[in-house]
Design a protein around this motif. Sequence first.
Motif, PDB file in Angstrom:
ATOM      1  N   ILE A 105       0.840  -1.197   0.000  1.00 57.72           N
ATOM      2  CA  ILE A 105       0.000   0.000   0.000  1.00 57.72           C
ATOM      3  C   ILE A 105       0.876   1.249   0.000  1.00 57.72           C
ATOM      4  O   ILE A 105       0.640   2.205  -0.747  1.00 57.72           O
ATOM      5  CB  ILE A 105      -0.940   0.006   1.229  1.00 57.72           C
ATOM      6  N   PHE A 106       1.916   1.223   0.831  1.00 60.35           N
ATOM      7  CA  PHE A 106       2.815   2.376   0.920  1.00 60.35           C
ATOM      8  C   PHE A 106       3.519   2.646  -0.413  1.00 60.35           C
ATOM      9  O   PHE A 106       3.546   3.775  -0.911  1.00 60.35           O
ATOM     10  CB  PHE A 106       3.850   2.159   2.024  1.00 60.35           C
ATOM     11  N   THR A 107       4.127   1.619  -1.006  1.00 55.19           N
ATOM     12  CA  THR A 107       4.920   1.830  -2.221  1.00 55.19           C
ATOM     13  C   THR A 107       4.050   2.219  -3.409  1.00 55.19           C
ATOM     14  O   THR A 107       4.457   3.037  -4.242  1.00 55.19           O
ATOM     15  CB  THR A 107       5.752   0.579  -2.568  1.00 55.19           C
ATOM     16  N   LYS A 108       2.860   1.627  -3.494  1.00 54.16           N
ATOM     17  CA  LYS A 108       1.956   2.004  -4.588  1.00 54.16           C
ATOM     18  C   LYS A 108       1.592   3.488  -4.473  1.00 54.16           C
ATOM     19  O   LYS A 108       1.561   4.219  -5.472  1.00 54.16           O
ATOM     20  CB  LYS A 108       0.702   1.150  -4.525  1.00 54.16           C
ATOM     21  N   THR A 109       1.315   3.936  -3.254  1.00 51.20           N
ATOM     22  CA  THR A 109       0.993   5.344  -3.028  1.00 51.20           C
ATOM     23  C   THR A 109       2.187   6.227  -3.364  1.00 51.20           C
ATOM     24  O   THR A 109       2.056   7.263  -4.023  1.00 51.20           O
ATOM     25  CB  THR A 109       0.555   5.556  -1.572  1.00 51.20           C
ATOM     26  N   ALA A 110       3.378   5.804  -2.934  1.00 52.70           N
ATOM     27  CA  ALA A 110       4.591   6.580  -3.206  1.00 52.70           C
ATOM     28  C   ALA A 110       4.904   6.630  -4.693  1.00 52.70           C
ATOM     29  O   ALA A 110       5.410   7.642  -5.203  1.00 52.70           O
ATOM     30  CB  ALA A 110       5.765   5.981  -2.445  1.00 52.70           C
ATOM     31  N   GLN A 111       4.608   5.552  -5.418  1.00 50.16           N
ATOM     32  CA  GLN A 111       4.909   5.508  -6.851  1.00 50.16           C
ATOM     33  C   GLN A 111       4.147   6.584  -7.619  1.00 50.16           C
ATOM     34  O   GLN A 111       4.621   7.066  -8.648  1.00 50.16           O
ATOM     35  CB  GLN A 111       4.558   4.123  -7.424  1.00 50.16           C
ATOM     36  N   LYS A 112       2.988   6.954  -7.113  1.00 51.72           N
ATOM     37  CA  LYS A 112       2.168   7.957  -7.797  1.00 51.72           C
ATOM     38  C   LYS A 112       2.697   9.377  -7.604  1.00 51.72           C
ATOM     39  O   LYS A 112       2.254  10.298  -8.284  1.00 51.72           O
ATOM     40  CB  LYS A 112       0.723   7.859  -7.300  1.00 51.72           C
ATOM     41  N   GLU A 113       3.647   9.540  -6.668  1.00 49.14           N
ATOM     42  CA  GLU A 113       4.225  10.863  -6.454  1.00 49.14           C
ATOM     43  C   GLU A 113       5.184  11.206  -7.598  1.00 49.14           C
ATOM     44  O   GLU A 113       5.970  10.368  -8.039  1.00 49.14           O
ATOM     45  CB  GLU A 113       4.979  10.902  -5.121  1.00 49.14           C
ATOM     46  N   ALA A 114       5.135  12.422  -8.061  1.00 49.35           N
ATOM     47  CA  ALA A 114       5.949  12.810  -9.230  1.00 49.35           C
ATOM     48  C   ALA A 114       7.409  13.045  -8.879  1.00 49.35           C
ATOM     49  O   ALA A 114       8.266  13.049  -9.751  1.00 49.35           O
ATOM     50  CB  ALA A 114       5.360  14.063  -9.866  1.00 49.35           C
TER      51      ALA A 114
END
Length: 355
Positions: free
Chosen positions: A22-31
Motif C-alpha cells: 500500500i505504501f509503495t503504490k501510493t509513493a509511486q504515484k508521487e511525481a
Amino acid sequence: MEEVSYEKEHHVASLAVYCASIFTKTAQKEADIYTIVKPDASPVTDADYASQAILISAIRHHFPQDGFIAEESAIALRRDPGRARRVWELVSTANLERHENTSVALPESLEDMLAIIDIGGSGNGAKGKRTWIIDPIDGTASFVQGQQFAIAVALIEAGEQRVGVVGYPNLIFDDPDISEEVVDEKGFGMMLSAVKGKGAYKRQMTKSSLLSPQKNALQPWRRMAQENIVFTESSESHVIDQDKHKTIRDILLANPPLDIYSMQVKYAVLSIGTCNAMIRLPKDKTHRFPAWDHAGGTLIFEESGGRVTDLYGHPFIYASGQTLAQNEGLVAAKAGLHTDLVRYARHIYEKDSED
C-alpha cells in the motif's frame, strides 16, 4: 517430531508485505520520487529505504530473535541527513490502514529507522538461525517508470525457504494478460504466498483490506506438441547472455518472450501461468545471483506446480548470505518441461568451453 505449521510467520509476513505494498503504490504515484544510482549501477529510491524499514520493523516485532538479509543499507542515508529526514517523513506519515487485522509495528524515530534498515543491509544470516530475506522493492528501475514491481519476503531455515510472500501492487488480480504498462489503476494489485509443502495462494489487495486467499495451482505441462513454450525475459539485463537465450528459444520454437524487468514479477507470471519457462545464463560464469531477487518467488512458483534449479539441476541454497553462492545460472519451468529445459540450457551455456 511435531510438524511446524509456520501459520504465524505466514500471517505476519502477509500483513507486512500488504502494508509495504500500500505504501509503495501510493509513493509511486508521487511525481518527485527521489532516486540515486548505487555503485553497482542500480537505482534506489527513498521508497526502497522506507519499505525496508516498514517490513523489518513489522516482522522483527513478532520474531526478535530472527536474522535479516535485505538489499539496502542506511550508509547513504547517514551520509545525507537531509535525505534521511525525507525517508523518515515517508515512514512516519505513511497512510497505512489501522484495522484490527492489518496494524503493524513501525519505527519510533529517525535513528530507530536507520538502525532497522541496517539490520537488513548488514545481514548475512547465521548458521542455525532463522533468517528473513527481504527485497523492499524489486524492480526499482520499472517502479520509477510507473510500471511493475514487487515487495518480497521469505523465511529461511537451514538454507531452505519455509515461507514466501510477495506483493505485486500493479498486477491486476485474475488477469493473465500481464505487461509492464498495464497496471492496476483502480486497486492495489495482488499478493502471492506459500508455505513449504502446503501449496500456494493468491489474494487481492485493496487500500482497506487484504481479501481472502484463493488456491493457486498450475495446470500440468502438456508437452511441446500441445502447449506452446512462452519465456519471460528482461531485455535490459547487462548480466545475462541474451544471444544464448535467443538460441534456446529458437531451438524450442518458443513464442515471443514476455519482457518483464523485475525478477520477482517474472516469478509471478510463471506462477499464474502467463508464461511457463525462464532461464538465466550469466555472461560471466562466476556471477552469482542476489538472494533477495529469488527468495519468496521461487517457493511460490514451486508450490504452484513449477520447478526452479540452477543449470545443473541443483535446488537453490539460501545458506550463503546475500548471494546464491552455491548455484550457477537458473532454469524455472513447469515440472514436466523443466528436465528438458535444463539439458538444452546447460548445453548452450557450456558450448563456448566445448568449442
